[in-house]
Design an enzyme around this catalytic site. Structure first.
Site, PDB file in Angstrom:
ATOM      1  N   ASN A   1       1.366  -1.314   0.009  1.00  0.00           N
ATOM      2  CA  ASN A   1      -0.093  -0.023   0.314  1.00  0.00           C
ATOM      3  C   ASN A   1       0.696   1.282  -0.027  1.00  0.00           C
ATOM      4  O   ASN A   1       1.922   1.033   0.955  1.00  0.00           O
ATOM      5  CB  ASN A   1      -1.346   0.012   1.132  1.00  0.00           C
TER       6      ASN A   1
ATOM      7  N   HIS B   1       6.490   2.905   6.475  1.00  0.00           N
ATOM      8  CA  HIS B   1       8.424   2.022   6.480  1.00  0.00           C
ATOM      9  C   HIS B   1       7.537   1.208   5.098  1.00  0.00           C
ATOM     10  O   HIS B   1       6.847   0.279   6.049  1.00  0.00           O
ATOM     11  CB  HIS B   1       9.075   1.510   7.920  1.00  0.00           C
TER      12      HIS B   1
ATOM     13  N   HIS C   1       6.194  -2.298   3.470  1.00  0.00           N
ATOM     14  CA  HIS C   1       6.541  -3.507   3.825  1.00  0.00           C
ATOM     15  C   HIS C   1       4.962  -3.954   3.027  1.00  0.00           C
ATOM     16  O   HIS C   1       4.257  -3.363   2.076  1.00  0.00           O
ATOM     17  CB  HIS C   1       5.760  -3.749   4.942  1.00  0.00           C
TER      18      HIS C   1
END
Ligand code: 5GP
Ligand code: ZN
Length: 114
Positions: free
Chosen positions: A87, A98, A100
């Protein structure tokens, strides 16, 4: 980076079991799983959003998909199907800044996602 949840987890400042721990990438179980298998695959380098990825990072980012394949096989969702989702930005549902990639599987997936 200071005050970053995933940097703190990577550094061990916040305890969380790593289900994969490589040189550049680690993975953890999502705290609020949306499928029977829901892992987060996270580069150790801090990028706030996917928009910060540069050409020099392409190898690192590519390696995330290798880790996804490995973890999908370990969790036995490689043949039944799985989803790898990143996203980018609050409008897309990003809540931890951060980057992912979500690895989701173990149930039938719908399309389009909400
Ligand atoms: P995003 O919404 O940014 O795409 O995904 C962030 C994910 O991180 C969410 O699925 C959320 O459940 C997960 N998450 C948030 N805080 C924690 C935490 O402290 N530990 C773990 N393992 N997952 C977290
Ligand atoms: Zn970070």
């Amino acid at each position: 980076m200071e005050d970053c949840l995933f940097c703190k987890i990577n550094q061990g400042d916040i305890p969380s079991e790593k289900v994969y721990d490589g040189e550049d990438v680690f993975a953890i179980e999502d705290i609020n799983p949306q499928a029977p298998v829901h892992l987060l695959i996270i580069p150790k380098k801090h990028f706030s959003t996917l928009l910060e990825i540069e050409e020099s990072d392409f190898q690192l980012i590519g390696s995330i998909f290798g880790v996804a394949n490995q973890l999908a096989a370990e969790r036995k969702i490689d043949q039944s199907g799985f989803r790898v989702v990143g996203n980018c930005g609050a409008g897309a549902g990003q809540s931890v800044f951060h980057i992912h990639y979500h690895l989701l599987g173990g149930r039938a997936m719908k399309w389009p996602p909400g």
